[in-house]
Structure formats: structure tokens, C-alpha cells
Design an enzyme around this catalytic site. Structure first.
Site, PDB file in Angstrom:
ATOM      1  N   THR A   1       0.259  -4.556  -6.564  1.00 52.64           N
ATOM      2  CA  THR A   1      -0.205  -3.982  -5.238  1.00 52.64           C
ATOM      3  C   THR A   1      -0.848  -2.212  -6.564  1.00 52.64           C
ATOM      4  O   THR A   1       0.143  -2.490  -7.315  1.00 52.64           O
ATOM      5  CB  THR A   1      -0.575  -3.005  -4.318  1.00 52.64           C
ATOM      6  N   ASP A   2      -2.300  -1.488  -6.163  1.00 48.83           N
ATOM      7  CA  ASP A   2      -1.657  -0.249  -6.748  1.00 48.83           C
ATOM      8  C   ASP A   2      -0.819   0.995  -6.255  1.00 48.83           C
ATOM      9  O   ASP A   2      -0.465   1.539  -7.163  1.00 48.83           O
ATOM     10  CB  ASP A   2      -3.188   0.447  -6.735  1.00 48.83           C
ATOM     11  N   GLU A   3      -0.233   0.095  -5.397  1.00 44.54           N
ATOM     12  CA  GLU A   3       0.961   1.243  -4.591  1.00 44.54           C
ATOM     13  C   GLU A   3       2.079   0.963  -5.824  1.00 44.54           C
ATOM     14  O   GLU A   3       3.424   2.369  -5.563  1.00 44.54           O
ATOM     15  CB  GLU A   3       1.198   0.807  -3.375  1.00 44.54           C
TER      16      GLU A   3
ATOM     17  N   TYR B   1       7.749  -0.470   0.311  1.00 41.67           N
ATOM     18  CA  TYR B   1       7.065  -1.162  -0.062  1.00 41.67           C
ATOM     19  C   TYR B   1       7.031  -1.796  -1.076  1.00 41.67           C
ATOM     20  O   TYR B   1       6.658  -2.117  -1.948  1.00 41.67           O
ATOM     21  CB  TYR B   1       5.796  -1.530   0.913  1.00 41.67           C
TER      22      TYR B   1
ATOM     23  N   LYS C   1       7.349  -3.876  -4.380  1.00 40.76           N
ATOM     24  CA  LYS C   1       6.693  -4.829  -4.954  1.00 40.76           C
ATOM     25  C   LYS C   1       6.361  -3.955  -6.613  1.00 40.76           C
ATOM     26  O   LYS C   1       6.814  -5.400  -7.766  1.00 40.76           O
ATOM     27  CB  LYS C   1       5.176  -3.925  -5.151  1.00 40.76           C
TER      28      LYS C   1
HETATM   29  P1  NAD Z   1       0.206 -10.421   4.856  1.00 40.99           P
HETATM   30  O1  NAD Z   1       1.329  -9.820   4.940  1.00 40.99           O
HETATM   31  O2  NAD Z   1      -1.310 -10.361   5.821  1.00 40.99           O
HETATM   32  O3  NAD Z   1       0.005 -12.410   4.347  1.00 40.99           O
HETATM   33  C1  NAD Z   1       1.383 -12.324   4.012  1.00 40.99           C
HETATM   34  C2  NAD Z   1       1.541 -13.400   3.919  1.00 40.99           C
HETATM   35  O4  NAD Z   1       3.250 -14.134   3.023  1.00 40.99           O
HETATM   36  C3  NAD Z   1       1.969 -14.081   5.501  1.00 40.99           C
HETATM   37  O5  NAD Z   1       1.063 -15.475   5.147  1.00 40.99           O
HETATM   38  C4  NAD Z   1       3.633 -14.620   5.389  1.00 40.99           C
HETATM   39  O6  NAD Z   1       3.427 -15.081   6.706  1.00 40.99           O
HETATM   40  C5  NAD Z   1       3.994 -14.996   4.211  1.00 40.99           C
HETATM   41  N1  NAD Z   1       5.295 -14.535   4.289  1.00 40.99           N
HETATM   42  C6  NAD Z   1       5.855 -13.482   4.284  1.00 40.99           C
HETATM   43  N2  NAD Z   1       7.437 -13.899   3.694  1.00 40.99           N
HETATM   44  C7  NAD Z   1       6.980 -15.181   3.356  1.00 40.99           C
HETATM   45  C8  NAD Z   1       7.913 -15.207   2.743  1.00 40.99           C
HETATM   46  N3  NAD Z   1       9.305 -15.019   2.550  1.00 40.99           N
HETATM   47  N4  NAD Z   1       8.225 -17.441   2.231  1.00 40.99           N
HETATM   48  C9  NAD Z   1       7.295 -17.681   2.264  1.00 40.99           C
HETATM   49  N5  NAD Z   1       5.996 -16.951   2.543  1.00 40.99           N
HETATM   50  C10 NAD Z   1       6.415 -15.694   3.603  1.00 40.99           C
HETATM   51  O7  NAD Z   1      -0.431 -10.348   3.261  1.00 40.99           O
HETATM   52  P2  NAD Z   1      -1.774  -9.509   3.094  1.00 40.99           P
HETATM   53  O8  NAD Z   1      -1.869  -8.239   3.154  1.00 40.99           O
HETATM   54  O9  NAD Z   1      -2.451 -10.614   2.551  1.00 40.99           O
HETATM   55  O10 NAD Z   1      -1.023  -9.590   1.206  1.00 40.99           O
HETATM   56  C11 NAD Z   1      -0.981 -10.612   0.278  1.00 40.99           C
HETATM   57  C12 NAD Z   1      -0.239  -9.967  -1.029  1.00 40.99           C
HETATM   58  O11 NAD Z   1      -1.462  -8.765  -1.851  1.00 40.99           O
HETATM   59  C13 NAD Z   1       1.139  -9.498  -0.994  1.00 40.99           C
HETATM   60  O12 NAD Z   1       1.496  -9.227  -2.183  1.00 40.99           O
HETATM   61  C14 NAD Z   1       0.805  -8.071  -0.984  1.00 40.99           C
HETATM   62  O13 NAD Z   1       1.535  -7.151  -1.796  1.00 40.99           O
HETATM   63  C15 NAD Z   1      -0.744  -8.227  -2.017  1.00 40.99           C
HETATM   64  N6  NAD Z   1      -1.473  -7.082  -1.848  1.00 40.99           N
HETATM   65  C16 NAD Z   1      -2.140  -6.702  -0.529  1.00 40.99           C
HETATM   66  C17 NAD Z   1      -3.117  -5.673  -0.418  1.00 40.99           C
HETATM   67  C18 NAD Z   1      -3.596  -5.229   1.198  1.00 40.99           C
HETATM   68  O14 NAD Z   1      -4.640  -4.501   1.356  1.00 40.99           O
HETATM   69  N7  NAD Z   1      -3.526  -6.013   1.923  1.00 40.99           N
HETATM   70  C19 NAD Z   1      -3.686  -5.319  -1.349  1.00 40.99           C
HETATM   71  C20 NAD Z   1      -2.753  -5.289  -3.184  1.00 40.99           C
HETATM   72  C21 NAD Z   1      -2.225  -5.886  -3.296  1.00 40.99           C
HETATM   73  P1  TYD Z   2      -2.586   0.699   5.829  1.00 46.12           P
HETATM   74  O1  TYD Z   2      -3.628  -0.225   6.314  1.00 46.12           O
HETATM   75  O2  TYD Z   2      -1.054   0.575   6.134  1.00 46.12           O
HETATM   76  O3  TYD Z   2      -2.645   0.331   4.067  1.00 46.12           O
HETATM   77  P2  TYD Z   2      -1.776   1.237   2.978  1.00 46.12           P
HETATM   78  O4  TYD Z   2      -0.845   2.299   3.310  1.00 46.12           O
HETATM   79  O5  TYD Z   2      -0.954   0.349   1.956  1.00 46.12           O
HETATM   80  O6  TYD Z   2      -2.812   2.152   1.944  1.00 46.12           O
HETATM   81  O7  TYD Z   2      -3.068   2.314   5.498  1.00 46.12           O
HETATM   82  C1  TYD Z   2      -4.187   2.536   4.968  1.00 46.12           C
HETATM   83  C2  TYD Z   2      -4.414   4.763   4.686  1.00 46.12           C
HETATM   84  O8  TYD Z   2      -4.808   4.534   7.345  1.00 46.12           O
HETATM   85  C3  TYD Z   2      -3.050   4.890   4.428  1.00 46.12           C
HETATM   86  O9  TYD Z   2      -3.262   5.953   3.997  1.00 46.12           O
HETATM   87  C4  TYD Z   2      -1.801   5.104   5.879  1.00 46.12           C
HETATM   88  C5  TYD Z   2      -2.718   5.661   6.958  1.00 46.12           C
HETATM   89  N1  TYD Z   2      -2.843   4.957   8.658  1.00 46.12           N
HETATM   90  C6  TYD Z   2      -3.054   5.631   8.990  1.00 46.12           C
HETATM   91  O10 TYD Z   2      -3.459   7.345   9.177  1.00 46.12           O
HETATM   92  N2  TYD Z   2      -2.717   5.634  11.034  1.00 46.12           N
HETATM   93  C7  TYD Z   2      -2.415   4.572  11.153  1.00 46.12           C
HETATM   94  O11 TYD Z   2      -2.631   4.024  12.617  1.00 46.12           O
HETATM   95  C8  TYD Z   2      -2.405   3.086   9.693  1.00 46.12           C
HETATM   96  C9  TYD Z   2      -1.786   2.063  10.437  1.00 46.12           C
HETATM   97  C10 TYD Z   2      -2.694   4.034   8.235  1.00 46.12           C
END
Ligand code: NAD
Ligand code: TYD
Length: 351
Positions: free
Chosen positions: A132-134, A157, A161
Site C-alpha cells: 500500500t502507499d500508506e 496497519y 504492511k
Molecule cells: P480485504 O480485507 O478486502 O481482503 C483481505 C482478504 O484476506 C480476505 O479475503 C481475508 O479473508 C483474507 N485473509 C485475511 N487474513 C488471512 C489469513 N491469516 N490467512 C488467509 N487469508 C486471510 O483487503 P483488500 O482491500 O482486498 O486488500 C488486499 C491487499 O491489498 C492487502 O494486502 C492490502 O494491504 C492491499 N491494498 C489494499 C488497498 C485498498 O484500498 N483496499 C490499497 C492498496 C493495497
Molecule cells: P478508508 O476507506 O478506511 O481507507 P484508508 O484509511 O486506508 O485511507 O478511509 C478513507 C478516508 O475516509 C480516510 O481519510 C478516513 C475517512 N473515513 C471517514 O471519514 N469516515 C469513515 O466512516 C471511514 C470508514 C473513513
């Protein structure tokens, strides 16, 4: 050429789009989806590919070393695309240990298996870690995250990561494990669990419930449609250079409040409401602890070197997302039953 690829976390939001893309585009590959199905994992996300001959689901925990090793033994993987993680910042603030367990221990368990099973021949193998960019921390008003930006994670988080990214690079340096890492900005689109901003707001707007905006809503995120992330992952898996990092982003910065106003305007139209009805639900609530101010990605490396570009404008992607949630009421109802209510009440004090 035939390949057997392990995709972890394939039942989650991004993972399900990646699994579907690989299963449909590469019938000659065998795709093994390993997921323990936490609250965020849902096999409904993949029901359209269930039963395809090149797709296998294995329910297993990435922190269970024995289970991980057994899968490597059974399938003799050529590659790993590692997405399984605990992914929600607010939950990481409540329970950091769960994030260390899955994101750090789990990643290292997979790295160990790859190192062990691939040690005699690392050629044509690849461990692709999705990050992630975070990990880069928080930006001020200007600037963009580039691949060489120093790590400065600020939430449990992002710290977990970041730690997993460091382990992946350490295994590349120490054991010569072939790796690639991508760091992507905020994703949105179908199948996202409604704890994250866009689907949470959608659900509340639909039900005429308050939309909780943290602080003043001035925090900025760079939003990318999930299928554009999946297309980047496909490209990097096939064309990425061993040992490299690529940043992926939408070049699409929005303050939370502007984004939610946009979503409200779309919802007014879709729900046949008077303009301004949905926006009247916006409620400013207590800020997230340690809330990162701004994320913004410079994607020029992946665009220049691999030819990636996002396919959708944000307005199209957001409308597509709203339509999907409208048409998939059953999916939404199934994921917000049970534990979700308890989670919501604890985080948002029953608003
Ligand atoms: P998500 O939470 O929707 O899905 C995570 C999946 O991993 C779920 O299906 C869960 O059951 C599985 N999981 C969790 N713990 C596990 C374990 N111990 N063993 C096996 N499976 C397990 O997450 P997402 O938003 O789809 O993110 C997927 C990946 O992409 C993550 O690594 C996250 O850090 C990265 N990512 C997400 C975003 C975003 O905006 N969502 C952005 C950049 C990177
Ligand atoms: P989120 O979707 O949790 O992603 P991330 O924290 O990984 O960027 O949140 C996106 C942005 O929205 C973040 O600045 C937090 C804000 N936010 C709210 O203001 N209200 C909410 O209920 C949630 C879930 C997030």
C-alpha cells in the site's frame, strides 16, 4: 505457457478481482486461491468462476506454517501473488496484534515456504507482494509518493504492511528470492467491504442514515478503480523486473468531503431524491487517531516501464460502483448481517 499460481486473500475485495482476471484471461494457468475467510473474505465474490477447471479454492490461514507448506508441496507453485492481509486502519487501531500476526508473520510464513520449495531452482519463480502507499506515511499539501520515498508508516496497519515489505526485500537480498512489490493507493469498486469509506457511505445514504466524516473531511486520498489495480497486477506479474518496486495510483486526489458530496449527488439521482437530500446526512464525527492527511502516488514508473494506465475516469468508476451496490443488495445484506452490526455500533456509537 502453463503456470500454477498461488493467490492469497483471493476472497477479499481486491483479491477477488485479481483471481477472476487471472482465471478468465489465462485458462492455461492453474489458479489456487488460499483464503481463511475472515469477516472480509467472501466466496460469493467469486461465484461466477466457481467450478472453472483452472480454479481451486483452499481454505487456509497464511500464519499456519504447516498448512502453507502443505500447499507448496501439493501444487509446486511457480508464483505467489500475496494479497491476504488485515486491511482496515480503524480495526488496526483497535487490535494491532491481529495485524502483526497476519500481515507480518503470515507474510514471513509464505516467504519461508517459497524459499524452501524454490531453493533448488529460483528461475521463473516470483513472489509478488501487494502493498500500500500508506507505508510512505502522510504528505503535506504538495508532493507525491515515489518508489524511493522513505518509509514512514503512521498507523498499526501501515506499520505492519511496511514490516512485511521489508521482509520481502530482505528475502530477496539474503536468499535471492525473486520478488516484486507494488504499493497502490486507495481502491474502490464492487465487492468492497462496507467498513471502508465509499461502501460504508453508500449503505448509510441508501438507508438515510448519517454519513460519518472524520474530523473536517479535509484528508485527501488518491482513488483507483479496483479493476485498474487488477490490470496493473497482471502486468507486473508478467513484465515486472525482479527486485523492483512499482507505485500504482489513480492520479485522482479527492478530499473526503468532496468525494462524499459527489457520491451523494449520484445517489440522489439514482434514488429519485430531491437534490441535497443525501448530503443532508453528512455528519462530522471525532477524527481517527493519527489520521494521515494526504496520500498521492506518482505512477510514472509503471506507466513508463510497463505501459500501464488506468482505464476509467473517476466519475465513471464511481457510478459503476454505485450501480453494482444497487444491483447487489443481497451481497450487501449478507456482509452486514451478524458481526458487522456489533462492529458498527462500537466504532460509530450506534449512529
Ligand atoms: P480485504 O480485507 O478486502 O481482503 C483481505 C482478504 O484476506 C480476505 O479475503 C481475508 O479473508 C483474507 N485473509 C485475511 N487474513 C488471512 C489469513 N491469516 N490467512 C488467509 N487469508 C486471510 O483487503 P483488500 O482491500 O482486498 O486488500 C488486499 C491487499 O491489498 C492487502 O494486502 C492490502 O494491504 C492491499 N491494498 C489494499 C488497498 C485498498 O484500498 N483496499 C490499497 C492498496 C493495497
Ligand atoms: P478508508 O476507506 O478506511 O481507507 P484508508 O484509511 O486506508 O485511507 O478511509 C478513507 C478516508 O475516509 C480516510 O481519510 C478516513 C475517512 N473515513 C471517514 O471519514 N469516515 C469513515 O466512516 C471511514 C470508514 C473513513
Amino acid at each position: 505457457m502453463s503456470k500454477t499460481i498461488l493467490i492469497t486473500g483471493g476472497a477479499g475485495f481486491i483479491g477477488s478481482h485479481v483471481v477472476r482476471r487471472f482465471v478468465n484471461r489465462y485458462p492455461e494457468y492453474k489458479i489456487v486461491n488460499m483464503d481463511v475467510l475472515t469477516y472480509a473474505g467472501n466466496l460469493e465474490n467469486l461465484k461466477d468462476i466457481d467450478g472453472k477447471p483452472n480454479y481451486i479454492f483452499e481454505k487456509a490461514d497464511i500464519t499456519d506454517e504447516e498448512a502453507v507448506n502443505k500447499l507448496f508441496e501439493k501444487y509446486n507453485f511457480d508464483g505467489v501473488i500475496h494479497l491476504a492481509a488485515e486491511s482496515h486502519v480503524d480495526r488496526s487501531i483497535e487490535d494491532p496484534m491481529a495485524f502483526i500476526r497476519t500481515n507480518v508473520f503470515g507474510t514471513v510464513a509464505l516467504l519461508n515456504a517459497a524459499r524452501t520449495y524454490w531453493k533448488d531452482n529460483m528461475e521463473n519463480k516470483l513472489f509478488y507482494h501487494i502493498s500500500t502507499d500508506e507505508v510512505y506515511g502522510s504528505l503535506g499539501d504538495t508532493g507525491l509518493f515515489v518508489e524511493t520515498t522513505s518509509y514512514d508508516p503512521k498507523s498499526p496497519y501501515s506499520a505492519a504492511k511496511a514490516s512485511s515489505d521489508h521482509f520481502v526485500r530482505a528475502y530477496h537480498n539474503t536468499y535471492k528470492l525473486p520478488i516484486v512489490i507494488t504499493n497502490c493507493s486507495n481502491n474502490y469498486g464492487p465487492n468492497q467491504f462496507p467498513e471502508k469509506l465509499i461502501p460504508l457511505a453508500f449503505n448509510n445514504i441508501k438507508n438515510m442514515k448519517q454519513i460519518p466524516i472524520y474530523g473536517k473531511g479535509e484528508n485527501i486520498r488518491d482513488w483507483l478503480f479496483v479493476e485498474d489495480h487488477a490490470s496493473a497486477i497482471d502486468l507486473v506479474y508478467h513484465k515486472g523486473k525482479n527486485g523492483e518496486t512499482y507505485n500504482i495510483g489513480g492520479n485522482n486526489e479527492w478530499t473526503n468531503i468532496d468525494l462524499i458530496r459527489e457520491l451523494c449527488a449520484i445517489m440522489d439521482k439514482k434514488m429519485g431524491r430531491d437534490a441535497g437530500t443525501s448530503a443532508s446526512l453528512i455528519t462530522f464525527v471525532k477524527d481517527r487517531a493519527g489520521h494521515d492527511m494526504r496520500y498521492a502516488i506518482d505512477s510514472s514508473k509503471i506507466m513508463r516501464e510497463l505501459g500501464w494506465e488506468p482505464s476509467l475516469q473517476f466519475s465513471e468508476g464511481l457510478e459503476k460502483t454505485v450501480d453494482w451496490y444497487m444491483e447487489n443488495e443481497e451481497w450487501l445484506q449478507s456482509v452486514i448481517s451478524g458481526d458487522y452490526q456489533a462492529y458498527y455500533n462500537q466504532m460509530y456509537k450506534g449512529r
